[in-house]
Motif scaffolding. Structure first.
Motif, PDB file in Angstrom:
ATOM      1  N   GLN A   1     -12.176 -10.790  -2.329  1.00 34.12           N
ATOM      2  CA  GLN A   1     -10.990  -9.983  -2.019  1.00 34.12           C
ATOM      3  C   GLN A   1     -11.404  -8.513  -2.054  1.00 34.12           C
ATOM      4  O   GLN A   1     -11.927  -8.046  -3.054  1.00 34.12           O
ATOM      5  N   LYS A   2     -11.209  -7.796  -0.973  1.00 33.63           N
ATOM      6  CA  LYS A   2     -11.552  -6.371  -0.924  1.00 33.63           C
ATOM      7  C   LYS A   2     -10.330  -5.484  -1.123  1.00 33.63           C
ATOM      8  O   LYS A   2     -10.464  -4.319  -1.457  1.00 33.63           O
ATOM      9  N   LEU A   3      -9.155  -6.045  -0.918  1.00 32.36           N
ATOM     10  CA  LEU A   3      -7.924  -5.265  -1.047  1.00 32.36           C
ATOM     11  C   LEU A   3      -7.368  -5.385  -2.462  1.00 32.36           C
ATOM     12  O   LEU A   3      -6.274  -5.862  -2.689  1.00 32.36           O
ATOM     13  N   VAL A   4      -8.166  -4.907  -3.416  1.00 36.81           N
ATOM     14  CA  VAL A   4      -7.770  -4.950  -4.821  1.00 36.81           C
ATOM     15  C   VAL A   4      -6.953  -3.700  -5.153  1.00 36.81           C
ATOM     16  O   VAL A   4      -7.036  -2.683  -4.464  1.00 36.81           O
ATOM     17  N   LYS A   5      -6.172  -3.767  -6.202  1.00 35.86           N
ATOM     18  CA  LYS A   5      -5.342  -2.635  -6.611  1.00 35.86           C
ATOM     19  C   LYS A   5      -6.230  -1.411  -6.828  1.00 35.86           C
ATOM     20  O   LYS A   5      -7.256  -1.488  -7.496  1.00 35.86           O
ATOM     21  N   GLY A   6      -5.833  -0.305  -6.224  1.00 32.67           N
ATOM     22  CA  GLY A   6      -6.578   0.944  -6.345  1.00 32.67           C
ATOM     23  C   GLY A   6      -7.573   1.191  -5.217  1.00 32.67           C
ATOM     24  O   GLY A   6      -8.113   2.287  -5.106  1.00 32.67           O
TER      25      GLY A   6
ATOM     26  N   ILE B   1       0.851  -1.187   0.000  1.00 31.85           N
ATOM     27  CA  ILE B   1       0.000   0.000   0.000  1.00 31.85           C
ATOM     28  C   ILE B   1       0.889   1.240   0.000  1.00 31.85           C
ATOM     29  O   ILE B   1       2.070   1.179   0.337  1.00 31.85           O
ATOM     30  N   ARG B   2       0.289   2.378  -0.387  1.00 33.82           N
ATOM     31  CA  ARG B   2       1.011   3.650  -0.384  1.00 33.82           C
ATOM     32  C   ARG B   2       0.191   4.681   0.380  1.00 33.82           C
ATOM     33  O   ARG B   2      -0.959   4.943   0.038  1.00 33.82           O
ATOM     34  N   LEU B   3       0.801   5.242   1.427  1.00 34.06           N
ATOM     35  CA  LEU B   3       0.157   6.327   2.158  1.00 34.06           C
ATOM     36  C   LEU B   3       0.042   7.539   1.244  1.00 34.06           C
ATOM     37  O   LEU B   3       0.909   7.774   0.397  1.00 34.06           O
ATOM     38  N   ASP B   4      -1.025   8.319   1.413  1.00 36.01           N
ATOM     39  CA  ASP B   4      -1.238   9.484   0.546  1.00 36.01           C
ATOM     40  C   ASP B   4      -0.072  10.464   0.565  1.00 36.01           C
ATOM     41  O   ASP B   4       0.227  11.090  -0.427  1.00 36.01           O
ATOM     42  N   ARG B   5       0.620  10.583   1.675  1.00 30.09           N
ATOM     43  CA  ARG B   5       1.708  11.560   1.790  1.00 30.09           C
ATOM     44  C   ARG B   5       3.061  10.997   1.345  1.00 30.09           C
ATOM     45  O   ARG B   5       4.045  11.725   1.326  1.00 30.09           O
ATOM     46  N   ASP B   6       3.130   9.712   1.011  1.00 32.87           N
ATOM     47  CA  ASP B   6       4.409   9.077   0.668  1.00 32.87           C
ATOM     48  C   ASP B   6       4.597   8.938  -0.840  1.00 32.87           C
ATOM     49  O   ASP B   6       3.642   8.956  -1.604  1.00 32.87           O
ATOM     50  N   GLU B   7       5.847   8.750  -1.232  1.00 32.88           N
ATOM     51  CA  GLU B   7       6.187   8.508  -2.634  1.00 32.88           C
ATOM     52  C   GLU B   7       6.649   7.080  -2.857  1.00 32.88           C
ATOM     53  O   GLU B   7       7.087   6.739  -3.945  1.00 32.88           O
ATOM     54  N   PHE B   8       6.574   6.242  -1.824  1.00 32.32           N
ATOM     55  CA  PHE B   8       7.018   4.851  -1.939  1.00 32.32           C
ATOM     56  C   PHE B   8       5.958   3.932  -1.337  1.00 32.32           C
ATOM     57  O   PHE B   8       5.123   4.361  -0.548  1.00 32.32           O
ATOM     58  N   ASP B   9       5.994   2.672  -1.734  1.00 24.37           N
ATOM     59  CA  ASP B   9       5.037   1.679  -1.245  1.00 24.37           C
ATOM     60  C   ASP B   9       5.546   1.028   0.030  1.00 24.37           C
ATOM     61  O   ASP B   9       6.752   0.843   0.211  1.00 24.37           O
ATOM     62  N   THR B  10       4.613   0.640   0.888  1.00 27.40           N
ATOM     63  CA  THR B  10       4.941  -0.141   2.076  1.00 27.40           C
ATOM     64  C   THR B  10       4.646  -1.598   1.740  1.00 27.40           C
ATOM     65  O   THR B  10       3.520  -1.937   1.386  1.00 27.40           O
ATOM     66  N   PRO B  11       5.636  -2.486   1.805  1.00 26.70           N
ATOM     67  CA  PRO B  11       5.427  -3.898   1.439  1.00 26.70           C
ATOM     68  C   PRO B  11       4.751  -4.698   2.555  1.00 26.70           C
ATOM     69  O   PRO B  11       4.706  -4.295   3.716  1.00 26.70           O
ATOM     70  N   ASP B  12       4.266  -5.855   2.180  1.00 25.50           N
ATOM     71  CA  ASP B  12       3.516  -6.777   3.041  1.00 25.50           C
ATOM     72  C   ASP B  12       4.122  -7.030   4.423  1.00 25.50           C
ATOM     73  O   ASP B  12       3.396  -7.035   5.402  1.00 25.50           O
ATOM     74  N   PRO B  13       5.429  -7.252   4.578  1.00 28.84           N
ATOM     75  CA  PRO B  13       5.957  -7.569   5.912  1.00 28.84           C
ATOM     76  C   PRO B  13       5.730  -6.467   6.948  1.00 28.84           C
ATOM     77  O   PRO B  13       5.825  -6.710   8.136  1.00 28.84           O
ATOM     78  N   PHE B  14       5.415  -5.251   6.502  1.00 26.72           N
ATOM     79  CA  PHE B  14       5.238  -4.125   7.417  1.00 26.72           C
ATOM     80  C   PHE B  14       3.774  -3.699   7.544  1.00 26.72           C
ATOM     81  O   PHE B  14       3.492  -2.605   8.019  1.00 26.72           O
ATOM     82  N   ILE B  15       2.851  -4.583   7.110  1.00 28.52           N
ATOM     83  CA  ILE B  15       1.426  -4.270   7.128  1.00 28.52           C
ATOM     84  C   ILE B  15       0.683  -5.321   7.943  1.00 28.52           C
ATOM     85  O   ILE B  15       0.897  -6.524   7.762  1.00 28.52           O
ATOM     86  N   VAL B  16      -0.197  -4.852   8.823  1.00 28.75           N
ATOM     87  CA  VAL B  16      -1.090  -5.727   9.568  1.00 28.75           C
ATOM     88  C   VAL B  16      -2.501  -5.372   9.113  1.00 28.75           C
ATOM     89  O   VAL B  16      -2.887  -4.204   9.139  1.00 28.75           O
ATOM     90  N   CYS B  17      -3.270  -6.389   8.652  1.00 27.12           N
ATOM     91  CA  CYS B  17      -4.587  -6.118   8.074  1.00 27.12           C
ATOM     92  C   CYS B  17      -5.726  -6.707   8.880  1.00 27.12           C
ATOM     93  O   CYS B  17      -5.582  -7.765   9.497  1.00 27.12           O
ATOM     94  N   ASN B  18      -6.852  -6.017   8.783  1.00 25.65           N
ATOM     95  CA  ASN B  18      -8.100  -6.561   9.270  1.00 25.65           C
ATOM     96  C   ASN B  18      -8.391  -7.798   8.407  1.00 25.65           C
ATOM     97  O   ASN B  18      -8.501  -7.691   7.194  1.00 25.65           O
ATOM     98  N   PRO B  19      -8.513  -9.002   8.995  1.00 24.77           N
ATOM     99  CA  PRO B  19      -8.701 -10.213   8.197  1.00 24.77           C
ATOM    100  C   PRO B  19     -10.007 -10.229   7.401  1.00 24.77           C
ATOM    101  O   PRO B  19     -10.116 -10.950   6.414  1.00 24.77           O
ATOM    102  N   GLU B  20     -10.975  -9.401   7.784  1.00 29.53           N
ATOM    103  CA  GLU B  20     -12.238  -9.338   7.049  1.00 29.53           C
ATOM    104  C   GLU B  20     -12.060  -8.766   5.643  1.00 29.53           C
ATOM    105  O   GLU B  20     -12.928  -8.905   4.798  1.00 29.53           O
ATOM    106  N   LEU B  21     -10.933  -8.136   5.373  1.00 27.29           N
ATOM    107  CA  LEU B  21     -10.691  -7.533   4.065  1.00 27.29           C
ATOM    108  C   LEU B  21     -10.141  -8.532   3.053  1.00 27.29           C
ATOM    109  O   LEU B  21     -10.125  -8.268   1.862  1.00 27.29           O
TER     110      LEU B  21
END
Length: 113
Positions: free
Chosen positions: A86-91, A46-66
């Protein structure tokens, strides 16, 4: 007796997040932000709105319902299986909590945007 918080399942994304914070507690050492899914599972990022780089999977904790999952329920006494896509689709736009230490992002909910 243990307390089990009631997590809201209805309402807008922002009202559900406020309810989630009220149910589970609030950590004043972080920020709530918007982000965009830039890559789907298994190479989730994912990419935070204020960032110019992506945060990869190892640094993300998700709500499993997504993520895609199934649930078995009874309807009129008969078992039925409900499949959630799948709710976490690109975009997809998501609300994330960035903890004060900025080492992990917690994906909480889809955004209404």
């Amino acid at each position: 007796m243990a307390f089990k918080p009631m997590i809201p399942r209805e309402g807008t994304g922002s009202s559900r997040i406020i309810g989630l914070i009220q149910a589970l507690g609030y950590n004043p050492g972080g920020t709530l932000q918007l982000a965009t899914v830039t890559s789907e599972y298994p190479n989730f990022s994912i990419r935070l709105d204020r960032d110019e780089f992506d945060t990869p999977d190892p640094f993300i904790v998700c709500n499993p319902e997504l993520f895609p999952h199934t649930e078995t329920v009874k309807i009129n006494g008969q078992p039925a299986t409900i499949e959630y896509p799948q709710k976490l689709v690109k975009g997809a736009r998501v609300f994330v909590f960035e903890a004060e230490h900025q080492q992990l992002l917690y994906v909480l909910s889809l955004s209404d945007e």
